[in-house]
Write a protein that holds these residues in place. Sequence first.
Motif, PDB file in Angstrom:
ATOM      1  N   SER A 136       2.490   0.485   5.482  1.00  0.00           N
ATOM      2  CA  SER A 136       2.156   0.963   4.172  1.00  0.00           C
ATOM      3  C   SER A 136       3.520   1.853   4.410  1.00  0.00           C
ATOM      4  O   SER A 136       4.098   1.774   2.965  1.00  0.00           O
ATOM      5  CB  SER A 136       0.541   1.352   4.448  1.00  0.00           C
ATOM      6  N   HIS A 137       3.616   2.708   4.811  1.00  0.00           N
ATOM      7  CA  HIS A 137       4.266   4.006   4.741  1.00  0.00           C
ATOM      8  C   HIS A 137       5.249   3.943   4.145  1.00  0.00           C
ATOM      9  O   HIS A 137       6.264   4.023   3.221  1.00  0.00           O
ATOM     10  CB  HIS A 137       4.417   6.075   5.817  1.00  0.00           C
ATOM     11  N   GLN A 257       4.519  -8.891   8.550  1.00  0.00           N
ATOM     12  CA  GLN A 257       3.872  -7.549   9.666  1.00  0.00           C
ATOM     13  C   GLN A 257       2.819  -7.422   9.377  1.00  0.00           C
ATOM     14  O   GLN A 257       1.439  -7.591   9.588  1.00  0.00           O
ATOM     15  CB  GLN A 257       4.668  -6.356   9.827  1.00  0.00           C
ATOM     16  N   ILE A 258       2.535  -7.010   7.811  1.00  0.00           N
ATOM     17  CA  ILE A 258       0.916  -6.481   7.441  1.00  0.00           C
ATOM     18  C   ILE A 258      -0.101  -7.318   7.260  1.00  0.00           C
ATOM     19  O   ILE A 258      -1.420  -6.789   8.219  1.00  0.00           O
ATOM     20  CB  ILE A 258       1.360  -5.649   6.231  1.00  0.00           C
ATOM     21  N   GLU A 259      -0.162  -8.072   6.874  1.00  0.00           N
ATOM     22  CA  GLU A 259      -0.393  -9.794   6.348  1.00  0.00           C
ATOM     23  C   GLU A 259      -1.414  -9.999   7.773  1.00  0.00           C
ATOM     24  O   GLU A 259      -2.487 -10.153   8.047  1.00  0.00           O
ATOM     25  CB  GLU A 259       0.750 -10.775   5.787  1.00  0.00           C
ATOM     26  N   ALA A 268     -10.728  -6.701   6.056  1.00  0.00           N
ATOM     27  CA  ALA A 268      -9.841  -6.596   5.619  1.00  0.00           C
ATOM     28  C   ALA A 268     -10.389  -7.680   4.425  1.00  0.00           C
ATOM     29  O   ALA A 268     -10.219  -7.958   3.337  1.00  0.00           O
ATOM     30  CB  ALA A 268      -8.214  -7.044   5.606  1.00  0.00           C
ATOM     31  N   HIS A 269     -11.216  -8.970   5.195  1.00  0.00           N
ATOM     32  CA  HIS A 269     -11.731  -9.956   4.652  1.00  0.00           C
ATOM     33  C   HIS A 269     -12.923  -9.305   3.612  1.00  0.00           C
ATOM     34  O   HIS A 269     -12.828 -10.329   2.774  1.00  0.00           O
ATOM     35  CB  HIS A 269     -12.397 -10.993   5.704  1.00  0.00           C
ATOM     36  N   PRO A 275     -12.336  -8.205  -6.621  1.00  0.00           N
ATOM     37  CA  PRO A 275     -11.604  -8.446  -7.377  1.00  0.00           C
ATOM     38  C   PRO A 275     -11.120  -7.261  -6.947  1.00  0.00           C
ATOM     39  O   PRO A 275     -10.905  -6.670  -7.778  1.00  0.00           O
ATOM     40  CB  PRO A 275     -12.232  -9.056  -9.299  1.00  0.00           C
ATOM     41  N   GLY A 276      -9.360  -7.589  -8.437  1.00  0.00           N
ATOM     42  CA  GLY A 276      -8.484  -6.903  -8.039  1.00  0.00           C
ATOM     43  C   GLY A 276      -7.824  -6.283  -6.603  1.00  0.00           C
ATOM     44  O   GLY A 276      -6.558  -5.575  -6.745  1.00  0.00           O
ATOM     45  N   PHE A 277      -8.111  -6.603  -5.948  1.00  0.00           N
ATOM     46  CA  PHE A 277      -7.872  -6.019  -4.305  1.00  0.00           C
ATOM     47  C   PHE A 277      -6.652  -6.939  -3.652  1.00  0.00           C
ATOM     48  O   PHE A 277      -7.357  -8.216  -3.142  1.00  0.00           O
ATOM     49  CB  PHE A 277      -9.018  -5.917  -3.851  1.00  0.00           C
ATOM     50  N   GLY A 278      -5.557  -7.623  -3.865  1.00  0.00           N
ATOM     51  CA  GLY A 278      -4.685  -7.497  -2.879  1.00  0.00           C
ATOM     52  C   GLY A 278      -4.400  -7.743  -1.979  1.00  0.00           C
ATOM     53  O   GLY A 278      -5.204  -6.710  -1.182  1.00  0.00           O
ATOM     54  N   LYS A 279      -3.227  -8.167  -0.991  1.00  0.00           N
ATOM     55  CA  LYS A 279      -3.663  -7.963   0.625  1.00  0.00           C
ATOM     56  C   LYS A 279      -2.922  -6.676   0.575  1.00  0.00           C
ATOM     57  O   LYS A 279      -2.592  -5.185   1.864  1.00  0.00           O
ATOM     58  CB  LYS A 279      -2.574  -9.085   1.370  1.00  0.00           C
ATOM     59  N   ARG A 280      -1.472  -6.494  -0.622  1.00  0.00           N
ATOM     60  CA  ARG A 280      -0.648  -4.628   0.196  1.00  0.00           C
ATOM     61  C   ARG A 280      -2.001  -3.168  -0.646  1.00  0.00           C
ATOM     62  O   ARG A 280      -1.148  -2.274   0.002  1.00  0.00           O
ATOM     63  CB  ARG A 280       0.511  -4.874  -1.241  1.00  0.00           C
ATOM     64  N   LEU A 281      -2.739  -3.978  -1.639  1.00  0.00           N
ATOM     65  CA  LEU A 281      -3.909  -2.776  -1.914  1.00  0.00           C
ATOM     66  C   LEU A 281      -4.759  -2.547  -0.884  1.00  0.00           C
ATOM     67  O   LEU A 281      -5.062  -1.463  -0.777  1.00  0.00           O
ATOM     68  CB  LEU A 281      -3.927  -3.032  -3.185  1.00  0.00           C
ATOM     69  N   VAL A 282      -5.374  -4.068  -0.303  1.00  0.00           N
ATOM     70  CA  VAL A 282      -5.998  -3.618   1.041  1.00  0.00           C
ATOM     71  C   VAL A 282      -5.644  -3.250   2.538  1.00  0.00           C
ATOM     72  O   VAL A 282      -6.213  -1.919   2.814  1.00  0.00           O
ATOM     73  CB  VAL A 282      -6.587  -4.557   1.468  1.00  0.00           C
ATOM     74  N   ALA A 283      -4.124  -3.211   1.859  1.00  0.00           N
ATOM     75  CA  ALA A 283      -3.849  -2.321   3.764  1.00  0.00           C
ATOM     76  C   ALA A 283      -2.945  -0.559   3.034  1.00  0.00           C
ATOM     77  O   ALA A 283      -3.696   0.303   4.251  1.00  0.00           O
ATOM     78  CB  ALA A 283      -2.326  -2.806   3.748  1.00  0.00           C
ATOM     79  N   ASP A 284      -3.057  -0.335   2.228  1.00  0.00           N
ATOM     80  CA  ASP A 284      -2.857   0.813   1.269  1.00  0.00           C
ATOM     81  C   ASP A 284      -4.670   1.022   2.188  1.00  0.00           C
ATOM     82  O   ASP A 284      -4.576   2.340   1.947  1.00  0.00           O
ATOM     83  CB  ASP A 284      -2.896   1.477   0.487  1.00  0.00           C
ATOM     84  N   PHE A 285      -5.435   0.603   1.465  1.00  0.00           N
ATOM     85  CA  PHE A 285      -6.690   1.290   0.731  1.00  0.00           C
ATOM     86  C   PHE A 285      -7.303   1.380   2.878  1.00  0.00           C
ATOM     87  O   PHE A 285      -7.890   2.217   3.103  1.00  0.00           O
ATOM     88  CB  PHE A 285      -7.523   0.075   0.718  1.00  0.00           C
TER      89      PHE A 285
END
Length: 400
Positions: A136-137, A257-259, A268-269, A275-285
Amino acid sequence: MPQLWAGIDAGKTHHHCFVIDEDGNKRLSRRFANTEADILTLMGDVAAVADGDQLLWATDLNHGGAGLMKAVLADHGQTLFYIPGRVVHHASQTYRGEAKTDAKDASIIADQARVRRDLEAVRVPDDVTAELKILSHRRADLVHDRTRTINRLRALLLHYFPGLEGAFDYAATKGPLILLTRYQTATAMRASGQVRMTGWLKKQGVRLPAQMALKALEAANAQLTVVHGEAAAAALVAKIAADLLRLREELLQLDAQIEARLTEHPFAHQLMSIPGFGKRLVADFLASTGTDLTAFGTAARFASFAGLAPAPRDSGKINGNHHRPRRYDRRLMNACFLAAFIASTNCPTSAAYYARKRKEGKTHKQAIISLARRRMNVIWAMLRDGTTFNPDTPQLSLTI
């Protein structure tokens, strides 16, 4: 109750350890290298000083150069507590003398660990969370590089070929970047012609090559003047376009790789059902929070860690004065804010909550932060109970 406190002033190549007893007396002071052998030797020496007494370790750094030290201590069952460097800096002003040395900083860390009861243990992340944090970084760095490079590309084009700069969106698609790797000037485009340019773009796999060639030629035909310095600028544009294509491919590989790592994370699931959380934001979270929610204790502390719970600043007759906390995870704050912003336009439940806050007189930003704060309660309940998001479930409703 510990009888000895070991404070470590962490650095890049060397650390300094200072051990004190319950009366604040020095029991050991040692500078040691940031290597596994030296860390293990120090642990043995400190254990000999402790002689069976309970020991508490504390440091002012929880990332970067302290990574190996954290791992070695954790592997040997030692709990490490974290005291922010900002706290150590302000605390140092209450101690006698103006000297600033690693040994003094380590002694202050040890003494603060001795007198304080609100310290939090450094959390050792699992492998999936640690990898998500690194990836993520890295993705954030690449996005910043891409943004800066695109701005530089546009500045160069605007200098000598403004028509081409305004003809395409160089951030959204790669077709215009491929075009710039071969055609950078109006003269070169006119000399090539639409047919040859279309054929070349088609061979490169560009989508709608004829339309792109026509648009580029329209910009070229509108400018017959050659700007001074065009040759040097055009050479740089070709190189920058190639760099952007490379960054684009690297970002795609990193996203893959993140996915792949997200599929292995237990939360993750559940998060992606919100709503609003995609894969990139979930990874950061997840990179910021990990899988151990017990470290936060309550939903309120969870929200405070994300910078979404205002901190009071009352004094005398002044009360109800709140401000954003200074210490919080900015990456987590950004992920929650962006997810709430997206949900405010795409999720009926979140949109209704947002509209209600706007009617109460809150600004757009305040309403989004309020929505993000409310959603932290939802996320906490979901992760605690192992459920996915359901707007019809009363305890998870944003309209309460």
